[in-house]
Write a protein that holds these residues in place. Sequence first.
Motif, PDB file in Angstrom:
ATOM      1  N   ARG A  72       0.824  -1.217   0.000  1.00 17.20           N
ATOM      2  CA  ARG A  72       0.000   0.000   0.000  1.00 17.20           C
ATOM      3  C   ARG A  72       0.857   1.266   0.000  1.00 17.20           C
ATOM      4  O   ARG A  72       0.380   2.337  -0.352  1.00 17.20           O
ATOM      5  CB  ARG A  72      -0.960   0.014   1.196  1.00 17.20           C
ATOM      6  CG  ARG A  72      -0.339   0.345   2.542  1.00 17.20           C
ATOM      7  CD  ARG A  72      -1.396   0.516   3.631  1.00 17.20           C
ATOM      8  NE  ARG A  72      -2.276   1.653   3.382  1.00 17.20           N
ATOM      9  CZ  ARG A  72      -3.343   1.950   4.128  1.00 17.20           C
ATOM     10  NH1 ARG A  72      -3.652   1.184   5.164  1.00 17.20           N
ATOM     11  NH2 ARG A  72      -4.084   2.995   3.849  1.00 17.20           N
ATOM     12  N   TYR A  73       2.108   1.142   0.426  1.00 14.36           N
ATOM     13  CA  TYR A  73       2.989   2.312   0.524  1.00 14.36           C
ATOM     14  C   TYR A  73       3.919   2.463  -0.676  1.00 14.36           C
ATOM     15  O   TYR A  73       4.628   3.457  -0.772  1.00 14.36           O
ATOM     16  CB  TYR A  73       3.841   2.221   1.791  1.00 14.36           C
ATOM     17  CG  TYR A  73       3.036   2.197   3.068  1.00 14.36           C
ATOM     18  CD1 TYR A  73       2.354   3.328   3.504  1.00 14.36           C
ATOM     19  CD2 TYR A  73       2.966   1.045   3.834  1.00 14.36           C
ATOM     20  CE1 TYR A  73       1.615   3.309   4.682  1.00 14.36           C
ATOM     21  CE2 TYR A  73       2.234   1.017   5.018  1.00 14.36           C
ATOM     22  CZ  TYR A  73       1.562   2.146   5.437  1.00 14.36           C
ATOM     23  OH  TYR A  73       0.835   2.118   6.601  1.00 14.36           O
TER      24      TYR A  73
ATOM     25  N   VAL B  89       7.430  -2.552  -6.356  1.00 12.56           N
ATOM     26  CA  VAL B  89       8.637  -2.156  -5.626  1.00 12.56           C
ATOM     27  C   VAL B  89       8.710  -2.870  -4.272  1.00 12.56           C
ATOM     28  O   VAL B  89       9.785  -3.315  -3.846  1.00 12.56           O
ATOM     29  CB  VAL B  89       8.693  -0.628  -5.430  1.00 12.56           C
ATOM     30  CG1 VAL B  89       9.916  -0.240  -4.603  1.00 12.56           C
ATOM     31  CG2 VAL B  89       8.742   0.073  -6.773  1.00 12.56           C
ATOM     32  N   ALA B  90       7.584  -2.970  -3.562  1.00 13.63           N
ATOM     33  CA  ALA B  90       7.585  -3.645  -2.266  1.00 13.63           C
ATOM     34  C   ALA B  90       7.956  -5.118  -2.412  1.00 13.63           C
ATOM     35  O   ALA B  90       8.684  -5.676  -1.575  1.00 13.63           O
ATOM     36  CB  ALA B  90       6.216  -3.510  -1.603  1.00 13.63           C
TER      37      ALA B  90
ATOM     38  N   GLY C  81      -3.740   1.965  -2.730  1.00  7.62           N
ATOM     39  CA  GLY C  81      -3.444   1.682  -1.330  1.00  7.62           C
ATOM     40  C   GLY C  81      -3.544   0.198  -1.038  1.00  7.62           C
ATOM     41  O   GLY C  81      -2.740  -0.599  -1.538  1.00  7.62           O
ATOM     42  N   LEU C  82      -4.530  -0.196  -0.258  1.00 11.76           N
ATOM     43  CA  LEU C  82      -4.722  -1.613   0.056  1.00 11.76           C
ATOM     44  C   LEU C  82      -5.063  -2.425  -1.186  1.00 11.76           C
ATOM     45  O   LEU C  82      -4.966  -3.662  -1.168  1.00 11.76           O
ATOM     46  CB  LEU C  82      -5.830  -1.778   1.099  1.00 11.76           C
ATOM     47  CG  LEU C  82      -5.507  -1.281   2.516  1.00 11.76           C
ATOM     48  CD1 LEU C  82      -6.734  -1.397   3.413  1.00 11.76           C
ATOM     49  CD2 LEU C  82      -4.342  -2.066   3.106  1.00 11.76           C
ATOM     50  N   GLY C  83      -5.446  -1.755  -2.251  1.00 16.91           N
ATOM     51  CA  GLY C  83      -5.740  -2.461  -3.495  1.00 16.91           C
ATOM     52  C   GLY C  83      -4.514  -2.812  -4.301  1.00 16.91           C
ATOM     53  O   GLY C  83      -4.597  -3.569  -5.279  1.00 16.91           O
TER      54      GLY C  83
END
Length: 419
Positions: free
Chosen positions: A45-46, A52-53, A159-161
């Motif tokens: 989400r970030y 990237v995460a 975000g959470l999506g």
Amino acid sequence: MLARRASAFARSFATVVDNAGVKVAAVDNGQPTAAVTFLVKAGSRYEPKPGVAHALKNFAFKSTAKRSALGTVRESELYGGVLSASLSREYLALTSEFLRGDEPFFVDLISSFLTSGKFQRHEFQEYVLPVIEAESTAASQNPATRALELAHALAFRSGLGSSLFASPHSHVTLDDVKEFAARAFSKGNIAVLGTGIDSAALTKLVEKALAGASVGNVAVESKPSTYFGGETRVESHGGPETVFIGFGAAGPADPALAILSAHLSPQPSVKWSQGLSPISAALPQGTSVQSILMPYSDATLFGLLVQGSSAEGVKEAAKVATKALKESTGLKGDALKTAVAKAKFAAASSLDGRDGILSTLSTKVFANSDASIEATLASIDKVDAAAFSKSVTAITKAKPTFVAVGSVQALPFADEVGL
């Protein structure tokens, strides 16, 4: 009674300590092994760019200023330890499990990645990218995983999506990963959770490991979650026919949804029995329904994952699940008491293992909320028939999230199952 039995465990949880911006919490039940998890606000989400995460997670335990990737593996094996990294929509979890007494080495090992990771190009090309492709491909071939990924995208959009997985041919660059790490690896974005270790001892180790380190104080940002809902269908072959029926809500997690999940779950309490779920008795042969509850820091996604060998069976099972969900608003009396008891047991038993402790404590540690199991059980106990009906009615009035994965020509549409 369950709360009283859990009180000893609850008291063994130390109060969350804010150590120079890094939150630390630990529990020690006398087990022969210990574990330490550095929890970082670096979930999908970030991320500033899709994938990237996922790439950052696969850089874990690679070369740092203190050790090469090979050195990390060899030294960990000398201690008999186990290293792992996992990614959720909100957090990157870096975990080490080891024998009691070896915590100084493993706290230093993980912290060195946060403070002095090298992010070398050859490791990105030779190790990180191939693993990203393999994990993303595996996820795309799993109908349940694919359905949940699509459900999050429909429910929350951004975000959470954001997906947990980069595309198999991701355009993420090494510079993207470095920039994200520089922002995420900030003291205000880090919490340290320990099991089998004293909280005071862990606090001292964390303070030493991060002392003088070039860890910034820039908080990662994400817009507050908003629930939208929607419907999508994806053709897939080689796996079970799959339908996800979900609803979501923004805001703190509602304990009534834990009760709803326990009430609808077809998982029996006794092996080989049918169970008391209103879904169990009416399920067609060859189909299954799994209750899904995913609470986040500012939103919750609840749903029923329906799978089966045939599209016709899944359609009938989805109708049964939808009917049971809608009828749950009138739950009261002994049926409500049973669901409350099941929800409390699920909450308490989740703390039997380290994974459960991590998932339970992660959001609470960052929010500075009561991390004890007693607080969780008390919140469930407070839900009466009126409060339960109000919560379930509110969430089911929202636009549903409906995902079909498989033979889309034969799988049902949302209106065909009663939504």
